[in-house]
Design an enzyme around this catalytic site. Structure first.
Site, PDB file in Angstrom:
ATOM      1  N   SER A 140       0.825  -1.219   0.000  1.00  0.00           N
ATOM      2  CA  SER A 140       0.000   0.000   0.000  1.00  0.00           C
ATOM      3  C   SER A 140       0.853   1.260   0.000  1.00  0.00           C
ATOM      4  O   SER A 140       0.329   2.367   0.063  1.00  0.00           O
ATOM      5  CB  SER A 140      -0.941  -0.015   1.206  1.00  0.00           C
ATOM      6  OG  SER A 140      -0.211  -0.239   2.401  1.00  0.00           O
TER       7      SER A 140
ATOM      8  N   ASN B 235      -1.901  -2.779  13.054  1.00  0.00           N
ATOM      9  CA  ASN B 235      -3.355  -2.622  13.027  1.00  0.00           C
ATOM     10  C   ASN B 235      -3.820  -1.390  13.805  1.00  0.00           C
ATOM     11  O   ASN B 235      -4.657  -0.630  13.321  1.00  0.00           O
ATOM     12  CB  ASN B 235      -4.036  -3.879  13.588  1.00  0.00           C
ATOM     13  CG  ASN B 235      -3.763  -5.093  12.722  1.00  0.00           C
ATOM     14  OD1 ASN B 235      -3.196  -4.963  11.640  1.00  0.00           O
ATOM     15  ND2 ASN B 235      -4.155  -6.268  13.197  1.00  0.00           N
TER      16      ASN B 235
ATOM     17  N   THR C 153     -40.607  26.295  -9.528  1.00  0.00           N
ATOM     18  CA  THR C 153     -40.894  24.921  -9.111  1.00  0.00           C
ATOM     19  C   THR C 153     -41.106  24.179 -10.424  1.00  0.00           C
ATOM     20  O   THR C 153     -41.624  24.772 -11.383  1.00  0.00           O
ATOM     21  CB  THR C 153     -42.161  24.810  -8.229  1.00  0.00           C
ATOM     22  OG1 THR C 153     -43.285  25.269  -8.985  1.00  0.00           O
ATOM     23  CG2 THR C 153     -42.062  25.622  -6.952  1.00  0.00           C
ATOM     24  N   HIS C 154     -40.685  22.940 -10.496  1.00  0.00           N
ATOM     25  CA  HIS C 154     -40.744  22.154 -11.749  1.00  0.00           C
ATOM     26  C   HIS C 154     -39.982  22.858 -12.877  1.00  0.00           C
ATOM     27  O   HIS C 154     -40.318  22.692 -14.051  1.00  0.00           O
ATOM     28  CB  HIS C 154     -42.197  21.911 -12.192  1.00  0.00           C
ATOM     29  CG  HIS C 154     -43.094  21.436 -11.095  1.00  0.00           C
ATOM     30  ND1 HIS C 154     -43.258  20.098 -10.794  1.00  0.00           N
ATOM     31  CD2 HIS C 154     -43.860  22.121 -10.202  1.00  0.00           C
ATOM     32  CE1 HIS C 154     -44.100  19.988  -9.770  1.00  0.00           C
ATOM     33  NE2 HIS C 154     -44.465  21.191  -9.394  1.00  0.00           N
TER      34      HIS C 154
ATOM     35  N   SER D 103     -14.226  26.193 -27.184  1.00  0.00           N
ATOM     36  CA  SER D 103     -14.397  25.007 -28.011  1.00  0.00           C
ATOM     37  C   SER D 103     -13.296  24.991 -29.066  1.00  0.00           C
ATOM     38  O   SER D 103     -12.867  26.032 -29.533  1.00  0.00           O
ATOM     39  CB  SER D 103     -15.775  25.056 -28.678  1.00  0.00           C
ATOM     40  OG  SER D 103     -15.769  24.284 -29.861  1.00  0.00           O
TER      41      SER D 103
ATOM     42  N   LYS E 234     -17.991  29.851 -28.696  1.00  0.00           N
ATOM     43  CA  LYS E 234     -18.368  29.189 -27.455  1.00  0.00           C
ATOM     44  C   LYS E 234     -17.576  29.622 -26.242  1.00  0.00           C
ATOM     45  O   LYS E 234     -16.383  29.853 -26.302  1.00  0.00           O
ATOM     46  CB  LYS E 234     -18.198  27.680 -27.613  1.00  0.00           C
ATOM     47  CG  LYS E 234     -19.151  27.079 -28.615  1.00  0.00           C
ATOM     48  CD  LYS E 234     -20.453  26.718 -27.995  1.00  0.00           C
ATOM     49  CE  LYS E 234     -20.397  25.287 -27.544  1.00  0.00           C
ATOM     50  NZ  LYS E 234     -21.617  24.876 -26.905  1.00  0.00           N
TER      51      LYS E 234
ATOM     52  N   ASN F  70     -17.794  27.909 -22.484  1.00  0.00           N
ATOM     53  CA  ASN F  70     -18.509  26.830 -21.808  1.00  0.00           C
ATOM     54  C   ASN F  70     -18.314  26.827 -20.288  1.00  0.00           C
ATOM     55  O   ASN F  70     -17.233  27.173 -19.801  1.00  0.00           O
ATOM     56  CB  ASN F  70     -18.041  25.478 -22.368  1.00  0.00           C
ATOM     57  CG  ASN F  70     -18.391  25.329 -23.836  1.00  0.00           C
ATOM     58  OD1 ASN F  70     -19.419  25.828 -24.291  1.00  0.00           O
ATOM     59  ND2 ASN F  70     -17.522  24.670 -24.589  1.00  0.00           N
TER      60      ASN F  70
ATOM     61  N   GLU G 188     -19.746  22.080 -14.749  1.00  0.00           N
ATOM     62  CA  GLU G 188     -20.085  20.736 -15.248  1.00  0.00           C
ATOM     63  C   GLU G 188     -19.204  19.671 -14.588  1.00  0.00           C
ATOM     64  O   GLU G 188     -19.659  18.582 -14.251  1.00  0.00           O
ATOM     65  CB  GLU G 188     -19.926  20.677 -16.770  1.00  0.00           C
ATOM     66  CG  GLU G 188     -21.012  21.470 -17.489  1.00  0.00           C
ATOM     67  CD  GLU G 188     -20.749  21.620 -18.979  1.00  0.00           C
ATOM     68  OE1 GLU G 188     -19.937  20.867 -19.544  1.00  0.00           O
ATOM     69  OE2 GLU G 188     -21.370  22.507 -19.580  1.00  0.00           O
TER      70      GLU G 188
ATOM     71  N   TYR H 125      -9.209  -7.030  12.616  1.00  0.00           N
ATOM     72  CA  TYR H 125      -8.630  -6.500  11.381  1.00  0.00           C
ATOM     73  C   TYR H 125      -8.615  -7.556  10.270  1.00  0.00           C
ATOM     74  O   TYR H 125      -8.323  -8.722  10.500  1.00  0.00           O
ATOM     75  CB  TYR H 125      -7.193  -6.011  11.624  1.00  0.00           C
ATOM     76  CG  TYR H 125      -6.538  -5.493  10.349  1.00  0.00           C
ATOM     77  CD1 TYR H 125      -6.762  -4.197   9.923  1.00  0.00           C
ATOM     78  CD2 TYR H 125      -5.764  -6.325   9.547  1.00  0.00           C
ATOM     79  CE1 TYR H 125      -6.220  -3.731   8.738  1.00  0.00           C
ATOM     80  CE2 TYR H 125      -5.206  -5.867   8.353  1.00  0.00           C
ATOM     81  CZ  TYR H 125      -5.439  -4.563   7.960  1.00  0.00           C
ATOM     82  OH  TYR H 125      -4.906  -4.107   6.782  1.00  0.00           O
TER      83      TYR H 125
ATOM     84  N   GLN I 227      -7.706  -2.251   3.993  1.00  0.00           N
ATOM     85  CA  GLN I 227      -6.711  -1.409   3.315  1.00  0.00           C
ATOM     86  C   GLN I 227      -7.362  -0.639   2.153  1.00  0.00           C
ATOM     87  O   GLN I 227      -6.878   0.394   1.739  1.00  0.00           O
ATOM     88  CB  GLN I 227      -5.572  -2.299   2.804  1.00  0.00           C
ATOM     89  CG  GLN I 227      -4.487  -1.560   2.051  1.00  0.00           C
ATOM     90  CD  GLN I 227      -3.257  -2.422   1.872  1.00  0.00           C
ATOM     91  OE1 GLN I 227      -2.553  -2.697   2.833  1.00  0.00           O
ATOM     92  NE2 GLN I 227      -2.994  -2.867   0.665  1.00  0.00           N
TER      93      GLN I 227
ATOM     94  N   LYS J  50      -8.401   3.376   1.914  1.00  0.00           N
ATOM     95  CA  LYS J  50      -7.558   4.552   1.724  1.00  0.00           C
ATOM     96  C   LYS J  50      -7.718   5.263   0.394  1.00  0.00           C
ATOM     97  O   LYS J  50      -8.037   6.461   0.345  1.00  0.00           O
ATOM     98  CB  LYS J  50      -6.096   4.191   1.969  1.00  0.00           C
ATOM     99  CG  LYS J  50      -5.909   3.906   3.424  1.00  0.00           C
ATOM    100  CD  LYS J  50      -4.577   3.416   3.822  1.00  0.00           C
ATOM    101  CE  LYS J  50      -4.740   2.816   5.191  1.00  0.00           C
ATOM    102  NZ  LYS J  50      -5.660   1.631   5.234  1.00  0.00           N
TER     103      LYS J  50
END
Ligand code: ARG
Length: 457
Positions: free
Chosen positions: A22, A109, A154-155, A276, A282, A284, A289, A316, A321, A324
């Site tokens: 690890s 451990n 709303t909606h 772009s 463009k 963006n 996003e 353990y 492990q 992590k």
């Protein structure tokens, strides 16, 4: 070199070594590992388990390892299994015999349980600070836009008028709760597992209270089996991080919509936008996003760890492990997203007049027209029907309620008088909403005071 070679007669298969190791990721908490070891030997010497001379030699050695790692002269060796072995071996190379006493009364451990807790605690504090910065930026927008009227949805359909301050205020509450979740996790996890040994404590007269206080814990954990196999706090962390990402993602989605050519409520700064490769016009909203997109990674980490933990018998097992990489990635992702998102808000332009025009053209004052009728004695259900007719009339003529003549109003209901215009004015609709939590300036100013106090501003 293995820490546990004595019992073995054959070398570990190379693929097995790589699969098991690890060090490539747990090197991330070398600082916490060294801090824990220094506390451990300080306690061992206090209890007379090792000599003060050995303690001093070990601490000096550990400090030199720390500074060599930080100044770039000591590299993590892929030959070591994990960060714990790497540091212990290096210590023995540096200081000899005394170094071999470091691991007295300790197991990897309880060591890894400690390191991960120390690391998580540091990260929780950092995330809390980043959330505080974000809240400060949100509050700044709230203070500047108490009278920036916009449609509330709303909606995703225009509903009633609100202000930009009110809309941002909603996110203030979400991130405020996120901070309190972070704070809860920190206080619940703040017990020290060191001294639990492999699973059953040790036979040495360790002073676990002392070690806990050296490492700024509230005390030692109370069951050694639980101590080495508890990863609840990471599940709580990943859950809280998922909620933060969910909030950031919703906010990002709104900003993407607001920044679109059709809405133009906001303009994301050039420095937080991308272009772009083919379409020259463009600009963006990639940062928003990406924040929305990275939410999936963090949710994934939560599901992964829940699944990893579900079948593990006490105490353990190596499965753990796996906690992590998942946690590190989620923590780094969230820290990056909060930072970038805060910068994007700080530099964003708000087109107040576009928002106001949008609020005017969408019958967001229809409820207020109905309330006007109610205030003149019409039952709400009838008022609802009358205003429905007004809206239909306006849609046919492509006008808004404010554009209707009094005659037209009265043709639908004789209850309407000249004061209807004042009653359905955008400003009136918002400012009449004065109960706490509502968008009216009076109510919002009280909330802003509360937010400032909360942030100690
Ligand atoms: N790298 C291990 C982990 O992250 C450290 C603990 C190893 N303990 C053991 N008994 N193999 O969990």
């Amino acid at each position: 070199m293995k820490l546990w070679g004595g019992r073995f007669t054959k070398e570990t298969n190379r693929l097995v070594h790589n699969f098991n190791a690890s060090i490539s990721f747990d090197q991330k908490f070398y600082r916490q590992d060294i801090r824990g070891s220094i506390a451990h030997v300080t306690m061992l010497a206090k209890q007379g388990i090792i000599s003060e001379t050995d303690r001093d030699t070990i601490i000096k050695g550990l400090e030199s390892i720390l500074s060599d790692i930080e100044n770039g002269t000591l590299y993590f060796s892929p030959e070591s299994e994990d960060i714990h072995s790497f540091i212990e071996q290096n210590l023995i190379e540096r200081v000899g015999e005394a170094g071999k006493r470091l691991h007295t009364g300790r197991s990897r451990n309880d060591q890894v349980a400690l390191d991960m807790k120390l690391y998580t605690r540091d990260e929780l504090d950092e995330i809390d600070g980043l959330l505080k910065n974000l809240l400060t930026s949100i509050l700044k927008v709230m203070e500047e836009h108490l009278e920036t009227y916009m449609p509330g949805f709303t909606h995703l359909q225009k509903a009633q008028p609100i202000t930009l301050a009110h809309h941002f205020g909603a996110y203030f509450e979400m991130f405020r709760r996120d901070r309190s979740r972070i704070c809860d996790i920190r206080s619940r996890m703040n017990l020290c597992p060191l001294g639990s040994g492999a699973l059953a404590g040790t036979t040495y007269p360790l002073d676990r209270d002392y070690t806990a206080s050296l490492l700024e814990f509230d005390g030692p954990t109370l069951n050694s089996m639980d101590s080495v196999s508890d990863r609840d706090y990471l599940i709580e962390l990943l859950s809280a991080l998922s909620t933060i990402m969910m909030h950031l993602s919703r906010f990002s989605e709104e900003i993407i919509i607001w920044n679109s050519n059709e809405y133009r409520f906001v303009e994301i700064d050039d420095s937080y936008s991308t272009g772009s490769s083919i379409m020259p016009q463009k600009k963006n909203p990639d940062i928003a996003e990406l924040v929305r997109g990275k939410t999936g990674r963090v949710y994934g980490a939560l599901m992964s760890l829940l699944t990893t933990m579900k079948g593990i018998p006490l105490a353990y097992n190596k499965d753990m492990q796996e906690d992590k990489e998942l946690s590190f990635d989620a923590i780094d992702t969230v820290k990056g997203c909060i930072t970038l998102f805060t910068g994007m808000i700080d530099t964003m332009k708000f087109n107040s007049s576009v928002m106001e025009t949008s609020a005017k053209n969408g019958f967001t004052n229809a409820t207020d027209a109905a309330d006007y009728l109610v205030n003149h004695g019409v039952p709400f259900r009838d008022a609802h029907g009358i205003v429905g007719q007004l809206v239909l009339f306006c849609i046919e003529k492509n006008i808004s309620l404010d554009d209707m003549s009094l005659k037209e109003f009265q043709a639908i209901s004789p209850v309407f008088e000249e004061d209807i215009y004042e009653a359905i004015r955008l400003k009136t609709c918002v400012e009449k909403r004065t109960t706490i939590g509502a968008p009216g300036k009076e109510a919002m100013s009280r909330v802003i005071e509360n937010c400032k106090e909360y942030l100690n501003l």
